[in-house]
Enzyme design. Structure first.
Site, PDB file in Angstrom:
ATOM      1  N   GLU A 184     -24.360  20.680 -41.271  1.00 48.40           N
ATOM      2  CA  GLU A 184     -25.595  21.406 -41.603  1.00 48.40           C
ATOM      3  C   GLU A 184     -26.249  20.701 -42.793  1.00 48.40           C
ATOM      4  O   GLU A 184     -25.562  20.325 -43.752  1.00 48.40           O
ATOM      5  CB  GLU A 184     -25.253  22.847 -41.977  1.00 48.40           C
ATOM      6  CG  GLU A 184     -26.443  23.667 -42.427  1.00 48.40           C
ATOM      7  CD  GLU A 184     -26.045  25.063 -42.915  1.00 48.40           C
ATOM      8  OE1 GLU A 184     -24.869  25.472 -42.718  1.00 48.40           O
ATOM      9  OE2 GLU A 184     -26.906  25.725 -43.521  1.00 48.40           O
ATOM     10  N   SER A 200     -33.814  20.506 -49.388  1.00 50.90           N
ATOM     11  CA  SER A 200     -33.857  21.144 -50.704  1.00 50.90           C
ATOM     12  C   SER A 200     -32.505  21.780 -51.017  1.00 50.90           C
ATOM     13  O   SER A 200     -31.688  22.013 -50.117  1.00 50.90           O
ATOM     14  CB  SER A 200     -34.961  22.209 -50.730  1.00 50.90           C
ATOM     15  OG  SER A 200     -34.652  23.253 -49.811  1.00 50.90           O
ATOM     16  N   PRO A 254     -37.989  24.497 -37.302  1.00 47.48           N
ATOM     17  CA  PRO A 254     -39.416  24.751 -37.417  1.00 47.48           C
ATOM     18  C   PRO A 254     -40.050  24.231 -38.698  1.00 47.48           C
ATOM     19  O   PRO A 254     -39.472  24.340 -39.782  1.00 47.48           O
ATOM     20  CB  PRO A 254     -39.526  26.281 -37.350  1.00 47.48           C
ATOM     21  CG  PRO A 254     -38.150  26.798 -37.546  1.00 47.48           C
ATOM     22  CD  PRO A 254     -37.210  25.721 -37.113  1.00 47.48           C
ATOM     23  N   ASN A 255     -41.239  23.690 -38.524  1.00 46.44           N
ATOM     24  CA  ASN A 255     -42.115  23.198 -39.596  1.00 46.44           C
ATOM     25  C   ASN A 255     -41.684  21.864 -40.190  1.00 46.44           C
ATOM     26  O   ASN A 255     -42.412  21.290 -40.993  1.00 46.44           O
ATOM     27  CB  ASN A 255     -42.287  24.258 -40.710  1.00 46.44           C
ATOM     28  CG  ASN A 255     -42.954  25.509 -40.195  1.00 46.44           C
ATOM     29  OD1 ASN A 255     -44.020  25.426 -39.604  1.00 46.44           O
ATOM     30  ND2 ASN A 255     -42.337  26.662 -40.373  1.00 46.44           N
ATOM     31  N   TYR A 269     -40.157  19.084 -50.553  1.00 48.89           N
ATOM     32  CA  TYR A 269     -39.500  18.400 -49.439  1.00 48.89           C
ATOM     33  C   TYR A 269     -39.651  16.874 -49.458  1.00 48.89           C
ATOM     34  O   TYR A 269     -39.111  16.194 -48.597  1.00 48.89           O
ATOM     35  CB  TYR A 269     -40.019  18.959 -48.104  1.00 48.89           C
ATOM     36  CG  TYR A 269     -39.720  20.432 -47.951  1.00 48.89           C
ATOM     37  CD1 TYR A 269     -38.409  20.898 -47.918  1.00 48.89           C
ATOM     38  CD2 TYR A 269     -40.745  21.376 -47.857  1.00 48.89           C
ATOM     39  CE1 TYR A 269     -38.132  22.244 -47.789  1.00 48.89           C
ATOM     40  CE2 TYR A 269     -40.476  22.728 -47.725  1.00 48.89           C
ATOM     41  CZ  TYR A 269     -39.165  23.158 -47.693  1.00 48.89           C
ATOM     42  OH  TYR A 269     -38.881  24.485 -47.572  1.00 48.89           O
ATOM     43  N   ALA A 319     -35.900  27.337 -41.236  1.00 49.43           N
ATOM     44  CA  ALA A 319     -35.863  28.787 -41.479  1.00 49.43           C
ATOM     45  C   ALA A 319     -34.842  29.504 -40.580  1.00 49.43           C
ATOM     46  O   ALA A 319     -34.328  30.570 -40.952  1.00 49.43           O
ATOM     47  CB  ALA A 319     -37.251  29.375 -41.276  1.00 49.43           C
ATOM     48  N   ARG A 377     -47.234  18.151 -46.412  1.00 42.27           N
ATOM     49  CA  ARG A 377     -47.474  19.319 -47.274  1.00 42.27           C
ATOM     50  C   ARG A 377     -46.241  19.532 -48.142  1.00 42.27           C
ATOM     51  O   ARG A 377     -45.138  19.109 -47.802  1.00 42.27           O
ATOM     52  CB  ARG A 377     -47.716  20.574 -46.417  1.00 42.27           C
ATOM     53  CG  ARG A 377     -49.096  20.605 -45.788  1.00 42.27           C
ATOM     54  CD  ARG A 377     -49.294  21.895 -44.979  1.00 42.27           C
ATOM     55  NE  ARG A 377     -48.682  23.033 -45.655  1.00 42.27           N
ATOM     56  CZ  ARG A 377     -48.211  24.121 -45.009  1.00 42.27           C
ATOM     57  NH1 ARG A 377     -48.268  24.193 -43.709  1.00 42.27           N
ATOM     58  NH2 ARG A 377     -47.677  25.112 -45.684  1.00 42.27           N
ATOM     59  N   HIS A 382     -31.387  30.924 -41.765  1.00 41.78           N
ATOM     60  CA  HIS A 382     -31.209  32.211 -42.428  1.00 41.78           C
ATOM     61  C   HIS A 382     -31.350  33.400 -41.486  1.00 41.78           C
ATOM     62  O   HIS A 382     -31.205  34.548 -41.918  1.00 41.78           O
ATOM     63  CB  HIS A 382     -32.236  32.337 -43.573  1.00 41.78           C
ATOM     64  CG  HIS A 382     -32.409  31.066 -44.356  1.00 41.78           C
ATOM     65  ND1 HIS A 382     -31.385  30.494 -45.075  1.00 41.78           N
ATOM     66  CD2 HIS A 382     -33.476  30.225 -44.501  1.00 41.78           C
ATOM     67  CE1 HIS A 382     -31.823  29.370 -45.636  1.00 41.78           C
ATOM     68  NE2 HIS A 382     -33.085  29.184 -45.293  1.00 41.78           N
ATOM     69  N   ARG A 431     -33.222  28.201 -54.857  1.00 38.99           N
ATOM     70  CA  ARG A 431     -34.508  28.752 -54.431  1.00 38.99           C
ATOM     71  C   ARG A 431     -34.396  30.280 -54.267  1.00 38.99           C
ATOM     72  O   ARG A 431     -33.570  30.901 -54.906  1.00 38.99           O
ATOM     73  CB  ARG A 431     -34.938  28.033 -53.149  1.00 38.99           C
ATOM     74  CG  ARG A 431     -35.081  26.521 -53.364  1.00 38.99           C
ATOM     75  CD  ARG A 431     -35.553  25.808 -52.119  1.00 38.99           C
ATOM     76  NE  ARG A 431     -36.893  26.225 -51.751  1.00 38.99           N
ATOM     77  CZ  ARG A 431     -37.457  25.941 -50.582  1.00 38.99           C
ATOM     78  NH1 ARG A 431     -36.792  25.238 -49.671  1.00 38.99           N
ATOM     79  NH2 ARG A 431     -38.674  26.360 -50.313  1.00 38.99           N
ATOM     80  N   ARG A 468     -32.495  32.308 -49.139  1.00 39.32           N
ATOM     81  CA  ARG A 468     -32.133  30.975 -48.627  1.00 39.32           C
ATOM     82  C   ARG A 468     -30.665  30.631 -48.895  1.00 39.32           C
ATOM     83  O   ARG A 468     -30.149  29.641 -48.378  1.00 39.32           O
ATOM     84  CB  ARG A 468     -33.032  29.900 -49.239  1.00 39.32           C
ATOM     85  CG  ARG A 468     -34.470  30.002 -48.810  1.00 39.32           C
ATOM     86  CD  ARG A 468     -35.285  28.800 -49.253  1.00 39.32           C
ATOM     87  NE  ARG A 468     -36.686  29.152 -49.336  1.00 39.32           N
ATOM     88  CZ  ARG A 468     -37.541  29.119 -48.311  1.00 39.32           C
ATOM     89  NH1 ARG A 468     -37.144  28.714 -47.130  1.00 39.32           N
ATOM     90  NH2 ARG A 468     -38.799  29.475 -48.462  1.00 39.32           N
ATOM     91  N   HIS A 518     -29.786  20.381 -45.445  1.00 39.37           N
ATOM     92  CA  HIS A 518     -31.062  20.866 -45.988  1.00 39.37           C
ATOM     93  C   HIS A 518     -31.595  19.846 -46.975  1.00 39.37           C
ATOM     94  O   HIS A 518     -30.840  19.331 -47.808  1.00 39.37           O
ATOM     95  CB  HIS A 518     -30.893  22.218 -46.676  1.00 39.37           C
ATOM     96  CG  HIS A 518     -30.355  23.253 -45.746  1.00 39.37           C
ATOM     97  ND1 HIS A 518     -31.136  23.838 -44.785  1.00 39.37           N
ATOM     98  CD2 HIS A 518     -29.106  23.740 -45.591  1.00 39.37           C
ATOM     99  CE1 HIS A 518     -30.383  24.669 -44.080  1.00 39.37           C
ATOM    100  NE2 HIS A 518     -29.144  24.623 -44.541  1.00 39.37           N
ATOM    101  N   ASN A 573     -30.633  20.358 -39.270  1.00 43.99           N
ATOM    102  CA  ASN A 573     -31.399  21.061 -40.300  1.00 43.99           C
ATOM    103  C   ASN A 573     -32.134  22.175 -39.555  1.00 43.99           C
ATOM    104  O   ASN A 573     -33.211  21.932 -38.989  1.00 43.99           O
ATOM    105  CB  ASN A 573     -32.380  20.143 -41.009  1.00 43.99           C
ATOM    106  CG  ASN A 573     -33.125  20.887 -42.112  1.00 43.99           C
ATOM    107  OD1 ASN A 573     -33.075  22.117 -42.188  1.00 43.99           O
ATOM    108  ND2 ASN A 573     -33.810  20.149 -42.963  1.00 43.99           N
TER     109      ASN A 573
HETATM  110  O1  CA2 Z   1     -34.486  22.461 -47.423  1.00 45.39           O
HETATM  111  C1  CA2 Z   1     -34.512  22.450 -46.184  1.00 45.39           C
HETATM  112  O2  CA2 Z   1     -34.316  21.433 -45.519  1.00 45.39           O
HETATM  113  C2  CA2 Z   1     -34.826  23.736 -45.431  1.00 45.39           C
HETATM  114  O3  CA2 Z   1     -34.023  23.791 -44.266  1.00 45.39           O
HETATM  115  C3  CA2 Z   1     -36.301  23.653 -45.081  1.00 45.39           C
HETATM  116  C4  CA2 Z   1     -36.839  24.912 -44.426  1.00 45.39           C
HETATM  117  C5  CA2 Z   1     -36.478  26.158 -45.241  1.00 45.39           C
HETATM  118  O4  CA2 Z   1     -36.862  27.314 -44.531  1.00 45.39           O
HETATM  119  C6  CA2 Z   1     -34.988  26.227 -45.537  1.00 45.39           C
HETATM  120  O5  CA2 Z   1     -34.742  27.359 -46.346  1.00 45.39           O
HETATM  121  C7  CA2 Z   1     -34.532  24.978 -46.268  1.00 45.39           C
HETATM  122  C8  CA2 Z   1     -38.372  24.854 -44.320  1.00 45.39           C
HETATM  123  C9  CA2 Z   1     -38.871  23.648 -43.590  1.00 45.39           C
HETATM  124  C10 CA2 Z   1     -40.361  23.620 -43.728  1.00 45.39           C
HETATM  125  O6  CA2 Z   1     -40.734  22.279 -43.875  1.00 45.39           O
HETATM  126  C11 CA2 Z   1     -41.972  22.019 -44.382  1.00 45.39           C
HETATM  127  C12 CA2 Z   1     -42.224  20.711 -44.687  1.00 45.39           C
HETATM  128  C13 CA2 Z   1     -43.435  20.368 -45.223  1.00 45.39           C
HETATM  129  C14 CA2 Z   1     -44.397  21.317 -45.434  1.00 45.39           C
HETATM  130  C15 CA2 Z   1     -44.141  22.625 -45.119  1.00 45.39           C
HETATM  131  C16 CA2 Z   1     -42.924  22.993 -44.585  1.00 45.39           C
END
Ligand code: CA2
Length: 154
Positions: free
Chosen positions: A105, A109, A17-18, A30, A84, A25, A87, A114, A118, A107, A81
């Site tokens: 797996e 970041s 997701p996202n 990211y 969210a 953003r 977790h 963080r 996470r 990520h 990846n």
């Molecule tokens: O670091 C990563 O790749 C994560 O999987 C990204 C997830 C986060 O919940 C994990 O803890 C770490 C969040 C992805 C959201 O991606 C966005 C990208 C641009 C703007 C907003 C959100």
């Protein structure tokens, strides 16, 4: 069997997701690459490595479970990846447990630098290996690791 007769292994590259918002953003966390940029780079690297990819993103847990189940049919490996869902999702963990090939797996970041929540990943319990904190380059490293996992003596 000669190299030209060998089937090209299909790697599912799954994004949670996202991640469709990448590059649009929060670039300080990211990066500036969009998911489309990453898909293009992955397809090129996979081709160089003698792999093919099925690249997907979904904001829905059940869709990701369905894709993992689809990988049981024709996938040689999974790079995921889970965003969210990393977790929170026992459903994705259980689906990954049913997959027999290597699972990486990933990520963007460094989740360990963080918020505390996470640092825990359900998905890691099923993962062959984990890459985090290297941004979009992590996807290309995951493909290289996947190629090595699938041809350990090459
Ligand atoms: O670091 C990563 O790749 C994560 O999987 C990204 C997830 C986060 O919940 C994990 O803890 C770490 C969040 C992805 C959201 O991606 C966005 C990208 C641009 C703007 C907003 C959100």
């Amino acid at each position: 069997m000669s190299a030209s007769e060998r089937p090209v292994p299909l790697i599912y590259v799954l994004n949670g997701p996202n991640l469709n918002l990448l590059g649009k953003r929060e670039p300080e966390i990211y990066g500036y690459r969009t998911l489309a940029d990453i898909e293009t780079a992955c397809a090129a690297r996979a081709d160089n490595l003698g792999l093919s990819i099925a690249f997907h993103q979904s904001n829905h847990e059940g869709v990701l479970v369905d894709l993992i189940q689809a990988a049981r049919e024709d996938g040689a490996g999974i790079i995921i990846n889970p965003a969210a869902y990393t977790h929170t999702s026992v459903a994705i963990l259980d689906a990954l447990f049913s997959f027999e090939g290597p699972i990486i797996e990933l990520h963007l970041s460094n989740v360990h630098r963080r918020e505390e929540f996470r640092s825990h990943s359900y998905v890691s319990k099923a993962a062959t290996g984990v890459i985090c904190g290297l941004g979009a380059q992590g996807y290309l490293l995951a493909l290289e690791a996947m190629a090595a996992q699938l041809s350990p003596t090459a």
